[in-house]
Design an enzyme around this catalytic site. Structure first.
Site, short mmCIF file in Angstrom:
data_model
loop_
_atom_site.label_atom_id
_atom_site.label_comp_id
_atom_site.label_asym_id
_atom_site.label_seq_id
_atom_site.Cartn_x
_atom_site.Cartn_y
_atom_site.Cartn_z
N GLY A 171 0.83 -1.20 0.00
CA GLY A 171 0.00 0.00 0.00
C GLY A 171 0.86 1.25 0.00
O GLY A 171 2.07 1.18 0.26
N CYS B 111 5.46 -6.09 1.27
CA CYS B 111 5.80 -4.67 1.29
C CYS B 111 5.23 -3.98 2.54
O CYS B 111 5.69 -4.23 3.64
CB CYS B 111 5.33 -3.99 0.00
SG CYS B 111 6.14 -2.41 -0.34
N TYR B 112 4.20 -3.14 2.40
CA TYR B 112 3.58 -2.50 3.57
C TYR B 112 3.08 -3.55 4.55
O TYR B 112 3.13 -3.36 5.77
CB TYR B 112 2.42 -1.62 3.10
CG TYR B 112 1.62 -0.98 4.22
CD1 TYR B 112 2.09 0.17 4.86
CD2 TYR B 112 0.40 -1.51 4.62
CE1 TYR B 112 1.36 0.76 5.89
CE2 TYR B 112 -0.34 -0.93 5.64
CZ TYR B 112 0.15 0.21 6.28
OH TYR B 112 -0.58 0.79 7.29
N HIS C 102 7.67 -7.19 -4.19
CA HIS C 102 6.41 -7.65 -4.78
C HIS C 102 6.67 -8.91 -5.63
O HIS C 102 7.11 -8.80 -6.78
CB HIS C 102 5.79 -6.56 -5.65
CG HIS C 102 5.24 -5.42 -4.87
ND1 HIS C 102 3.97 -5.43 -4.32
CD2 HIS C 102 5.79 -4.23 -4.52
CE1 HIS C 102 3.76 -4.30 -3.67
NE2 HIS C 102 4.84 -3.55 -3.77
N GLU D 286 4.47 -10.79 -6.93
CA GLU D 286 3.37 -11.02 -7.87
C GLU D 286 3.58 -10.36 -9.23
O GLU D 286 2.87 -10.67 -10.19
CB GLU D 286 2.04 -10.53 -7.27
CG GLU D 286 1.88 -9.03 -7.14
CD GLU D 286 2.50 -8.44 -5.87
OE1 GLU D 286 2.17 -7.30 -5.53
OE2 GLU D 286 3.32 -9.13 -5.23
N VAL E 98 -18.90 -9.78 -23.85
CA VAL E 98 -18.58 -11.10 -23.30
C VAL E 98 -19.24 -11.32 -21.95
O VAL E 98 -19.83 -12.37 -21.69
CB VAL E 98 -17.04 -11.28 -23.19
CG1 VAL E 98 -16.70 -12.58 -22.46
CG2 VAL E 98 -16.39 -11.25 -24.55
N ASP E 99 -19.16 -10.34 -21.05
CA ASP E 99 -19.62 -10.53 -19.67
C ASP E 99 -21.12 -10.83 -19.58
O ASP E 99 -21.53 -11.81 -18.96
CB ASP E 99 -19.28 -9.30 -18.82
CG ASP E 99 -17.80 -8.97 -18.85
OD1 ASP E 99 -17.00 -9.87 -19.12
OD2 ASP E 99 -17.45 -7.80 -18.62
N SER E 100 -21.93 -9.97 -20.20
CA SER E 100 -23.38 -10.18 -20.12
C SER E 100 -23.79 -11.45 -20.85
O SER E 100 -24.72 -12.15 -20.43
CB SER E 100 -24.13 -8.97 -20.68
OG SER E 100 -23.87 -8.79 -22.06
N LYS F 34 -11.80 -11.24 -15.75
CA LYS F 34 -12.15 -11.30 -17.17
C LYS F 34 -11.65 -12.58 -17.83
O LYS F 34 -12.38 -13.23 -18.58
CB LYS F 34 -11.56 -10.08 -17.90
CG LYS F 34 -12.02 -9.92 -19.33
CD LYS F 34 -13.41 -9.32 -19.38
CE LYS F 34 -13.82 -8.92 -20.77
NZ LYS F 34 -15.10 -8.20 -20.79
#
Length: 534
Positions: free
Chosen positions: A60, A91-92, A180, A182, A238-240, A389
């Site tokens: 953060g 980190c934080y 980090h 990630e 795509v989502d709906s 997504k």
């Protein structure tokens, strides 16, 4: 797979405002481990009710020295210890662990930002798979550093400047990384996370999209009564579409979908989308042609925000009329509304810790069918609200949504209204833009680079330029081409086309589209610009 087994292996992220929080969650899910993210300042009851096996404290922008710096709830340390929960601070998060458990954090003599080499000092715990003296490049981003560790902790890695890079207390199961792991800038970061989760924490991989589908179908059938009806506004995205297909698989034709042609769609969009809905997915869809309704309200409007508001209001009006017609047809009001809300929408709804605002997980209003008439009283079904997504696309493949449809580039809700700069009804701007966009996108597909691009489209500019076509001077329109690469749309870089490709596309456009004599390319990244022009 038993859903309870997934939840017993939950990795919970406590978000303290890091720009990489989404990435941590996604990286862990890529290991077939279920991961959720909640606010770092959530009440202890919110954490314990989820029964996580591992809790990760994110990074953060704050300093633990600030009076208003966010922290985990009182009693968290005691609960984690008594329940054998593994805790990793990043980190934080590392600095928070050090401070709250009795150590000391100071402003670093040498702040560390960007790529930095670290060296393993002890081959144990989180670096159990490494040897003393092993080095790796990691991504640092901190000004404070751990100066004195709490009792029971030891340093297991340091940076090349001598700063603490990793700590652990194996007995209490508390660990910390100052960097980090990630991000891709830490090449061995995923290996570190994998070793920590599987070898140190004993997490079992078992989270699969097939199980997500089965569990969501059970939830939908449990939520929707046998005589209830559900409605869904399909955008053609795509989502709906995936959300509607999943709900349709659960309840069949008690789902009623509405697709609106607002006159702002791409070239043959209506025909292509409806064919997919009906032929491939067998969805019950009503297509409403509201072209005149939308364009009459947009006539003379040039302000992009005003365009959006007008379009949103008309969508609501049409959707309300659809729901009322459906009520007359089936003899009762529909009870539920399907929305394609995704997990990033939920995460982003939480104000960053330290802002003084509440941390409720309210979905962002622009992801809802905002402003629905109160008398509709629809309850929400959001079957994708825990997915990213890329996971939605995985689910779509399992549901047999056609691959070309799943790979479609994002398209803005207001449609071509925000790609025609100025009045969308003036002249034949929409027709010109549709033709230019179709040539551009088809050329990208023919070149085999469509899947390498996050989003590509054409823009109609409110200017004309002098040209020479057919041995005559012309005063015609200018169009712009935009193509970007991105991971999530939050940041983006412009796509570098080969010169021959651009030359071919520009020639096709100027030779095929009447009224265009100049083509330009947008080569700005996000930031400073946005992906769309309006």
């Amino acid at each position: 797979m038993d859903p309870k087994a997934v939840k017993s292996n939950l990795v919970l992220i406590l978000d303290f405002g890091s720009q990489y929080t989404h990435l941590i969650t996604r990286r862990i899910r890529s290991l077939s481990i279920f991961s959720l993210c909640i606010s770092g300042t959530s009440p202890l009851s919110s954490i314990t009710s989820l029964n996580p096996k591992v809790v990760i404290l994110s990074g953060g922008p704050h300093s633990v020295h600030s009076a208003d710096s966010p922290s985990f709830a009182d009693g968290f340390v005691e609960w984690a210890q008594s329940n054998g929960v593994f805790v990793l601070g990043i980190c934080y998060g590392l600095q928070l662990i050090v401070q709250r458990l009795g150590g000391e954090v100071k402003v670093g003599e040498k702040q560390e930002y960007g790529r930095m080499e670290i060296e393993v000092e002890k081959s144990c715990g989180i670096y159990g798979g490494k040897k003393v003296g092993d080095r790796q490049v990691v991504w640092m981003s901190h000004g404070d550093e751990a100066a004195r560790l709490p009792n029971g902790f030891e340093v297991v890695a340091r940076s090349q400047q001598g700063a603490v890079a990793a700590v652990e207390d194996n007995e209490r199961r508390f660990y910390g990384l100052q960097y980090h792991p990630e991000v891709t800038h830490s090449p061995e970061g995923m290996e570190t996370l994998r070793y920590f989760l599987f070898d140190v924490c004993g997490v079992n991989a078992g989270w699969k999209m097939e199980d997500v589908m089965e569990e969501e179908i059970k939830v939908i059938n449990k939520t929707v009564a046998p005589d209830d009806h559900v409605i869904c506004a399909l955008s053609g995205g795509v989502d709906s579409t995936v959300a509607a297909t999943l709900v349709h698989k659960a309840i069949g034709d008690r789902l009623h979908c509405c697709f609106v042609d607002n006159g702002l769609l791409r070239y043959k969009e209506r025909e292509r989308v409806m064919e997919t809905f009906e032929r491939d997915l067998h969805l019950p869809v009503t297509c409403v042609d509201a072209t005149d309704q939308f364009l009459s309200k947009l006539k003379g409007v040039v302000d992009p925000e005003m365009k959006r508001k007008i379009i949103g209001k008309e969508f609501i009006s049409i959707f309300d009329a659809f729901a009322q017609e459906l009520e007359h047809k089936i003899g009762k009001k529909p009870a539920f509304l399907v929305q394609g809300t995704l997990y990033p929408d939920v995460i982003e709804s939480c104000p960053p810790p330290g802002t003084g605002r509440t941390h409720s997980h309210t979905i962002k209003s622009h992801h809802n069918v905002g402003g629905l008439p109160k008398d509709m009283k629809l309850k929400l079904i959001e079957p994708l609200k825990l997915l990213f997504k890329d996971e939605v696309r995985q689910l779509g493949r399992i549901l047999r949504v056609p691959e070309p449809f799943l790979k479609r580039h994002p398209f803005p809700g207001p449609g071509l209204a925000v790609r025609v700069l100025g009045d969308v009804t003036e002249g034949n701007a929409l027709d010109i833009l549709r033709q230019v966009d179709e040539i551009f996108i088809q050329s990208i597909k023919d070149a085999g680079i469509y899947d390498s691009i996050w989003q590509a489209f054409a823009v109609f500019l409110p200017v004309k330029s002098v040209g020479v076509q057919g041995d005559q001077r012309t005063h015609s329109h200018v169009v712009a081409l935009r193509a970007v690469t991105s991971q999530d749309g939050m940041t983006a870089d412009w796509y570098y086309f080969e010169h021959k490709f651009l030359d071919d596309v520009a020639r096709k456009i100027c030779n095929s589209v009447r009224g265009v004599n100049r083509v330009v390319q947008d080569i700005t990244s996000k930031p400073p610009s946005t992906i769309e022009w309006e």
